[in-house]
Write a protein that holds these residues in place. Sequence first.
Motif, PDB file in Angstrom:
ATOM      1  N   GLN A 132      71.216  54.522 -77.290  1.00  0.00           N
ATOM      2  CA  GLN A 132      71.028  55.682 -78.194  1.00  0.00           C
ATOM      3  C   GLN A 132      71.595  56.952 -77.579  1.00  0.00           C
ATOM      4  N   GLY A 133      71.651  56.988 -76.246  1.00  0.00           N
ATOM      5  CA  GLY A 133      72.207  58.147 -75.556  1.00  0.00           C
ATOM      6  C   GLY A 133      73.732  58.131 -75.540  1.00  0.00           C
ATOM      7  N   GLY A 134      74.328  57.206 -76.281  1.00  0.00           N
ATOM      8  CA  GLY A 134      75.787  57.152 -76.383  1.00  0.00           C
ATOM      9  C   GLY A 134      76.464  56.482 -75.204  1.00  0.00           C
ATOM     10  N   ILE A 135      75.684  55.769 -74.400  1.00  0.00           N
ATOM     11  CA  ILE A 135      76.228  55.111 -73.205  1.00  0.00           C
ATOM     12  C   ILE A 135      76.686  53.697 -73.577  1.00  0.00           C
ATOM     13  N   ALA A 136      77.835  53.289 -73.079  1.00  0.00           N
ATOM     14  CA  ALA A 136      78.290  51.900 -73.255  1.00  0.00           C
ATOM     15  C   ALA A 136      77.530  51.033 -72.264  1.00  0.00           C
ATOM     16  N   VAL A 137      76.603  50.209 -72.778  1.00  0.00           N
ATOM     17  CA  VAL A 137      75.716  49.420 -71.920  1.00  0.00           C
ATOM     18  C   VAL A 137      76.158  47.960 -71.889  1.00  0.00           C
ATOM     19  N   THR A 138      76.309  47.436 -70.676  1.00  0.00           N
ATOM     20  CA  THR A 138      76.479  45.993 -70.491  1.00  0.00           C
ATOM     21  C   THR A 138      75.120  45.446 -70.085  1.00  0.00           C
ATOM     22  N   ALA A 139      74.481  44.741 -71.020  1.00  0.00           N
ATOM     23  CA  ALA A 139      73.109  44.252 -70.811  1.00  0.00           C
ATOM     24  C   ALA A 139      73.159  42.809 -70.335  1.00  0.00           C
ATOM     25  N   THR A 140      72.678  42.563 -69.117  1.00  0.00           N
ATOM     26  CA  THR A 140      72.705  41.212 -68.556  1.00  0.00           C
ATOM     27  C   THR A 140      71.291  40.662 -68.464  1.00  0.00           C
ATOM     28  N   GLU A 141      71.137  39.377 -68.753  1.00  0.00           N
ATOM     29  CA  GLU A 141      69.815  38.739 -68.784  1.00  0.00           C
ATOM     30  C   GLU A 141      70.029  37.230 -68.625  1.00  0.00           C
ATOM     31  N   PRO A 142      69.305  36.584 -67.691  1.00  0.00           N
ATOM     32  CA  PRO A 142      69.520  35.152 -67.492  1.00  0.00           C
ATOM     33  C   PRO A 142      68.933  34.260 -68.589  1.00  0.00           C
ATOM     34  N   ASP A 143      67.926  34.767 -69.303  1.00  0.00           N
ATOM     35  CA  ASP A 143      67.185  33.914 -70.241  1.00  0.00           C
ATOM     36  C   ASP A 143      67.755  33.997 -71.665  1.00  0.00           C
ATOM     37  N   ALA A 144      68.146  32.863 -72.197  1.00  0.00           N
ATOM     38  CA  ALA A 144      68.800  32.817 -73.517  1.00  0.00           C
ATOM     39  C   ALA A 144      67.870  33.286 -74.638  1.00  0.00           C
ATOM     40  N   ALA A 145      66.591  32.932 -74.564  1.00  0.00           N
ATOM     41  CA  ALA A 145      65.653  33.310 -75.632  1.00  0.00           C
ATOM     42  C   ALA A 145      65.440  34.823 -75.663  1.00  0.00           C
ATOM     43  N   MET A 146      65.374  35.434 -74.483  1.00  0.00           N
ATOM     44  CA  MET A 146      65.219  36.887 -74.420  1.00  0.00           C
ATOM     45  C   MET A 146      66.468  37.568 -74.998  1.00  0.00           C
ATOM     46  N   LEU A 147      67.644  37.062 -74.630  1.00  0.00           N
ATOM     47  CA  LEU A 147      68.899  37.633 -75.127  1.00  0.00           C
ATOM     48  C   LEU A 147      69.012  37.501 -76.642  1.00  0.00           C
ATOM     49  N   ALA A 148      68.516  36.389 -77.175  1.00  0.00           N
ATOM     50  CA  ALA A 148      68.564  36.183 -78.627  1.00  0.00           C
ATOM     51  C   ALA A 148      67.755  37.274 -79.331  1.00  0.00           C
ATOM     52  N   GLU A 149      66.611  37.660 -78.748  1.00  0.00           N
ATOM     53  CA  GLU A 149      65.812  38.768 -79.311  1.00  0.00           C
ATOM     54  C   GLU A 149      66.585  40.076 -79.214  1.00  0.00           C
ATOM     55  N   LEU A 150      67.188  40.315 -78.065  1.00  0.00           N
ATOM     56  CA  LEU A 150      67.949  41.555 -77.856  1.00  0.00           C
ATOM     57  C   LEU A 150      69.052  41.689 -78.912  1.00  0.00           C
ATOM     58  N   ARG A 151      69.720  40.574 -79.164  1.00  0.00           N
ATOM     59  CA  ARG A 151      70.875  40.616 -80.078  1.00  0.00           C
ATOM     60  C   ARG A 151      70.487  40.940 -81.507  1.00  0.00           C
ATOM     61  N   LYS A 152      69.229  40.720 -81.877  1.00  0.00           N
ATOM     62  CA  LYS A 152      68.759  41.062 -83.230  1.00  0.00           C
ATOM     63  C   LYS A 152      68.821  42.569 -83.473  1.00  0.00           C
ATOM     64  N   HIS A 153      68.771  43.346 -82.381  1.00  0.00           N
ATOM     65  CA  HIS A 153      68.722  44.817 -82.498  1.00  0.00           C
ATOM     66  C   HIS A 153      69.930  45.464 -81.826  1.00  0.00           C
ATOM     67  N   GLN A 154      70.968  44.698 -81.605  1.00  0.00           N
ATOM     68  CA  GLN A 154      72.074  45.162 -80.756  1.00  0.00           C
ATOM     69  C   GLN A 154      72.974  46.165 -81.477  1.00  0.00           C
ATOM     70  N   SER A 155      73.231  47.296 -80.834  1.00  0.00           N
ATOM     71  CA  SER A 155      74.140  48.286 -81.431  1.00  0.00           C
ATOM     72  C   SER A 155      75.564  48.048 -80.911  1.00  0.00           C
TER      73      SER A 155
END
Length: 253
Positions: free
Chosen positions: A57-80
């Motif tokens: 939201q602060g306009g930063i290009a974020v590379t979000a890393t996470e080892p767990d596929a289920a957690m990432l799947a949740e993240l991707r539901k709200h991904q900008s």
Amino acid sequence: MVARALSFGTVAEAYERFRPGYPVELLELVTAYAGAPIRTALEIGAGTGKATRLFAQGGIAVTATEPDAAMLAELRKHQSANVTTVQSAFEDLPLDTSYELVYSAAALHWTNPEGRWERMAELVRPGGVFASFGVPIQLADPALKEAARAARAPYLDDDGVPSPDGTPEDRPMQWPGTELQQSEWFTDVRQAVIERRLTVSAADYIGQLSTVSAYVMLPPADRDEVFRRTLQALPETVEIDAQIAIHLARRHH
């Protein structure tokens, strides 16, 4: 620790639903410390993206890393659009790109201590910022805290994560600030706190506990019993001490 670190995928949806997000004050604090606009950031252990959303939201290009596929799947539901996701553990990240900010929200203690800061220094651009922060989920009322402790006691001594380097709780500088102060790669180590109280239903507080690794690791029958007893011991709504502890450091030029 590895089993605990990967225990969250089973509760990814609950994690997204019940864990509190991060307030804009956190973004402001990190930006003020950086002393210049932050354009690129790497997040270690992004989980379901609670902190990812704040920095994006602060306009930063974020590379979000996470080892767990289920957690990432949740993240991707709200991904900008300015968020890139990578399924990887910190230890496996390629060191061919460095960032103005590298941060970890409630996940740094799951990384391998061996070579942690040398690897971190490779990822933070010289003069760039490292930030680590987290929210210990605590009941604000000491009497209720004691009631909840008594309810879980037969099944669980302690539901917290011990200090990774054994720093006693009464020391002015806490981990990871302690390790950053000793690191040859980082300087200007600071510790800050954002005070915050949240009022939630007792059921939602149990929802938060259901995302805490100590409970996730319990046998299901024991976990259900702990939650039943805890709920019985609490009023309908509870106040949570959701203060955010932050550590900041700057990469040597």
